[in-house]
Design a protein around this motif. Structure first.
Motif, PDB file in Angstrom:
ATOM      1  N   GLN A  10       4.328 -15.456  -6.674  1.00 10.94           N
ATOM      2  CA  GLN A  10       4.217 -14.672  -7.831  1.00 10.94           C
ATOM      3  C   GLN A  10       2.721 -14.454  -8.271  1.00 10.94           C
ATOM      4  OE1 GLN A  10       6.319 -12.092  -8.493  1.00 10.94           O
ATOM      5  NE2 GLN A  10       4.719 -11.275  -9.960  1.00 10.94           N
ATOM      6  N   ARG A  11       2.027 -15.760  -8.521  1.00  7.51           N
ATOM      7  CA  ARG A  11       0.708 -16.111  -9.051  1.00  7.51           C
ATOM      8  C   ARG A  11      -0.205 -15.410  -7.896  1.00  7.51           C
ATOM      9  NH1 ARG A  11       2.371 -21.242  -9.818  1.00  7.51           N
ATOM     10  NH2 ARG A  11       0.522 -22.080  -8.147  1.00  7.51           N
ATOM     11  N   ILE A  12       0.187 -15.559  -6.572  1.00  6.37           N
ATOM     12  CA  ILE A  12      -0.745 -15.126  -5.632  1.00  6.37           C
ATOM     13  C   ILE A  12      -0.671 -13.374  -5.791  1.00  6.37           C
ATOM     14  CG2 ILE A  12      -0.907 -14.655  -3.220  1.00  6.37           C
ATOM     15  CD1 ILE A  12      -0.421 -17.514  -2.891  1.00  6.37           C
ATOM     16  N   PHE A  13       0.597 -12.875  -5.811  1.00  6.71           N
ATOM     17  CA  PHE A  13       0.728 -11.609  -5.864  1.00  6.71           C
ATOM     18  C   PHE A  13      -0.169 -10.888  -6.986  1.00  6.71           C
ATOM     19  CE2 PHE A  13       3.036  -7.784  -6.979  1.00  6.71           C
ATOM     20  CZ  PHE A  13       3.011  -7.030  -5.786  1.00  6.71           C
ATOM     21  N   ALA A  18      -4.969  -7.673  -9.109  1.00 13.07           N
ATOM     22  CA  ALA A  18      -6.018  -7.432  -9.965  1.00 13.07           C
ATOM     23  C   ALA A  18      -7.273  -7.348  -9.037  1.00 13.07           C
ATOM     24  CB  ALA A  18      -6.231  -8.672 -10.872  1.00 13.07           C
ATOM     25  N   GLU A  19      -7.312  -8.190  -8.332  1.00  5.39           N
ATOM     26  CA  GLU A  19      -8.611  -8.335  -7.054  1.00  5.39           C
ATOM     27  C   GLU A  19      -8.661  -7.044  -6.231  1.00  5.39           C
ATOM     28  OE1 GLU A  19     -11.895 -10.004  -4.863  1.00  5.39           O
ATOM     29  OE2 GLU A  19     -10.922 -10.403  -7.089  1.00  5.39           O
ATOM     30  N   PHE A  20      -7.460  -6.590  -5.531  1.00  5.85           N
ATOM     31  CA  PHE A  20      -7.567  -5.313  -4.978  1.00  5.85           C
ATOM     32  C   PHE A  20      -7.911  -4.172  -5.808  1.00  5.85           C
ATOM     33  CE2 PHE A  20      -4.757  -7.766  -1.762  1.00  5.85           C
ATOM     34  CZ  PHE A  20      -5.750  -7.777  -0.853  1.00  5.85           C
ATOM     35  N   LEU A  94      -2.100   0.687  -9.977  1.00  6.94           N
ATOM     36  CA  LEU A  94      -1.575   1.654  -8.771  1.00  6.94           C
ATOM     37  C   LEU A  94      -2.508   2.683  -8.120  1.00  6.94           C
ATOM     38  CD1 LEU A  94       0.595   2.066  -6.657  1.00  6.94           C
ATOM     39  CD2 LEU A  94       2.043   3.593  -8.364  1.00  6.94           C
ATOM     40  N   VAL A  95      -2.761   3.551  -9.314  1.00  7.77           N
ATOM     41  CA  VAL A  95      -3.719   4.629  -9.031  1.00  7.77           C
ATOM     42  C   VAL A  95      -5.007   3.959  -8.233  1.00  7.77           C
ATOM     43  CG1 VAL A  95      -5.398   6.490  -9.836  1.00  7.77           C
ATOM     44  CG2 VAL A  95      -3.081   6.159 -10.664  1.00  7.77           C
ATOM     45  N   ARG A  96      -5.372   3.042  -8.847  1.00  8.92           N
ATOM     46  CA  ARG A  96      -6.847   2.269  -8.104  1.00  8.92           C
ATOM     47  C   ARG A  96      -6.427   1.821  -6.774  1.00  8.92           C
ATOM     48  NH1 ARG A  96      -7.313  -1.020 -13.217  1.00  8.92           N
ATOM     49  NH2 ARG A  96      -8.117   0.729 -14.671  1.00  8.92           N
ATOM     50  N   LEU A  97      -5.265   1.299  -6.502  1.00 13.05           N
ATOM     51  CA  LEU A  97      -4.998   0.649  -5.212  1.00 13.05           C
ATOM     52  C   LEU A  97      -4.799   1.799  -4.356  1.00 13.05           C
ATOM     53  CD1 LEU A  97      -2.282  -1.806  -6.370  1.00 13.05           C
ATOM     54  CD2 LEU A  97      -4.379  -2.481  -5.295  1.00 13.05           C
ATOM     55  N   LEU A  98      -4.207   2.879  -4.819  1.00  9.56           N
ATOM     56  CA  LEU A  98      -4.280   4.131  -3.675  1.00  9.56           C
ATOM     57  C   LEU A  98      -5.372   4.633  -3.548  1.00  9.56           C
ATOM     58  CD1 LEU A  98      -0.637   5.608  -5.486  1.00  9.56           C
ATOM     59  CD2 LEU A  98      -1.013   4.426  -3.180  1.00  9.56           C
ATOM     60  N   LEU A  99      -6.235   4.852  -4.454  1.00  7.60           N
ATOM     61  CA  LEU A  99      -7.467   5.231  -4.166  1.00  7.60           C
ATOM     62  C   LEU A  99      -8.467   4.362  -3.272  1.00  7.60           C
ATOM     63  CD1 LEU A  99      -8.463   6.576  -7.630  1.00  7.60           C
ATOM     64  CD2 LEU A  99      -7.979   7.968  -5.727  1.00  7.60           C
ATOM     65  N   TRP A 100      -8.239   3.165  -3.516  1.00 11.87           N
ATOM     66  CA  TRP A 100      -9.049   2.142  -2.424  1.00 11.87           C
ATOM     67  C   TRP A 100      -8.348   2.334  -1.082  1.00 11.87           C
ATOM     68  CZ3 TRP A 100     -13.547   0.354  -3.140  1.00 11.87           C
ATOM     69  CH2 TRP A 100     -13.815  -0.193  -4.334  1.00 11.87           C
ATOM     70  N   GLU A 101      -6.978   2.519  -0.994  1.00 13.68           N
ATOM     71  CA  GLU A 101      -6.656   2.541   0.233  1.00 13.68           C
ATOM     72  C   GLU A 101      -6.821   3.978   0.900  1.00 13.68           C
ATOM     73  OE1 GLU A 101      -2.054   1.852   1.667  1.00 13.68           O
ATOM     74  OE2 GLU A 101      -2.071   3.791   0.492  1.00 13.68           O
ATOM     75  N   ALA A 102      -7.172   5.004   0.133  1.00 14.37           N
ATOM     76  CA  ALA A 102      -7.499   6.466   0.674  1.00 14.37           C
ATOM     77  C   ALA A 102      -9.047   6.392   1.346  1.00 14.37           C
ATOM     78  CB  ALA A 102      -7.383   7.382  -0.226  1.00 14.37           C
TER      79      ALA A 102
END
Length: 197
Positions: A10-13, A18-20, A94-102
Motif C-alpha cells: 500500500q505504501r508503494i502504491f 504521487a510519483e507517476f 487520475l487526470v494527470r496519470l491519464l495525460l502522462w499515459e497519453a
C-alpha cells in the motif's frame, strides 16, 4: 516486529501514484518511490514487476476507484455527472496519470489494455441496459461524459483564463453547474431517442 507485506504494498502504491502523477512514467524514479514508501526497490519489483507494470497497476486502480464510486445511468445522469465531477476534483491525480499515459503511449497499447477495455465495455453495456438505443450511442455517451468532466481538471490554466475567475474553487463550482446542466440536456435527448419508435 513482523513484516507487513500488505502495508508495504500500500505504501508503494501510494508513493507510486504521487510519483507517476508528478513525473509520468518516463520521469518517475523507482528509487524515489522506494524512499517515499519506506521500502526497498526489490519489494517494488517483487510486488509489481517493474516500473511499467507498477504504472499500469496505479492507473487501473485509480480507474477502478472511480468506476465503483459513480454509476452512469441515463435516468440519473445529471447526479452521476455531478458525482463524477466531485470525484475528479478530489482526486486530480487520475487526470494527470491519464495525460502522462497519453503523452507517453500515444495511440499505442497501454499496460492492462484488455482489462481496461472490458471495463469500459461493461459501462457501455450498463448504458444499453438502462435504455440507450444502440452500442455506438452508448459508446459516444460514455466518451463524451468522461471528456466533459475530465477536461475541467486536465487544463486548469485554460479554465482560469477563459472563466476569468480569480478564485479557483468558485471556478470549479461554476463548471460543475454547467456540466451537470449539460448532462441534464444530454439525458433528455437520450430519453427522447429511447422513446422514439
Amino acid at each position: 516486529m513482523t513484516y507487513d507485506a500488505e502495508a508495504t504494498r500500500q505504501r508503494i502504491f501510494e508513493a507510486a501514484t504521487a510519483e507517476f502523477a508528478a513525473n509520468g512514467l518516463a520521469g518517475a524514479r523507482i528509487d524515489r518511490i522506494a524512499t517515499a514508501a519506506r521500502a526497498n526497490k526489490q519489494a517494488i519489483y517483487l510486488y509489481f514487476g517493474g516500473k511499467e507494470k507498477l504504472f499500469g497497476a496505479v492507473v487501473r486502480a485509480k480507474l477502478d476507484e472511480i468506476c465503483h464510486a459513480v454509476t452512469l445511468d441515463p435516468h440519473t445522469l445529471p447526479e452521476a455527472v455531478g458525482q463524477l465531477h466531485d470525484w475528479y476534483h478530489e482526486h486530480p491525480e487520475l487526470v494527470r496519470l491519464l495525460l502522462w499515459e497519453a503523452l507517453e503511449a500515444g495511440s499505442g497499447p497501454v499496460e492492462g489494455e484488455d482489462e481496461r477495455a472490458r471495463s469500459y465495455r461493461g459501462h457501455v453495456d450498463g448504458l444499453l441496459a438502462a435504455g440507450l438505443p444502440d452500442r455506438p450511442t452508448a459508446q459516444d455517451w460514455l466518451f463524451t461524459i468522461l471528456g466533459l468532466v475530465a477536461w475541467n481538471f486536465a487544463v486548469p490554466q485554460i479554465r482560469r483564463l477563459i472563466l476569468d475567475e480569480p478564485d479557483p474553487e468558485r471556478a470549479v463550482a461554476r463548471r460543475r453547474e454547467v456540466v451537470v446542466e449539460l448532462a441534464r440536456v444530454l439525458a433528455e435527448q437520450g430519453a427522447g431517442a429511447v422513446s422514439r419508435p
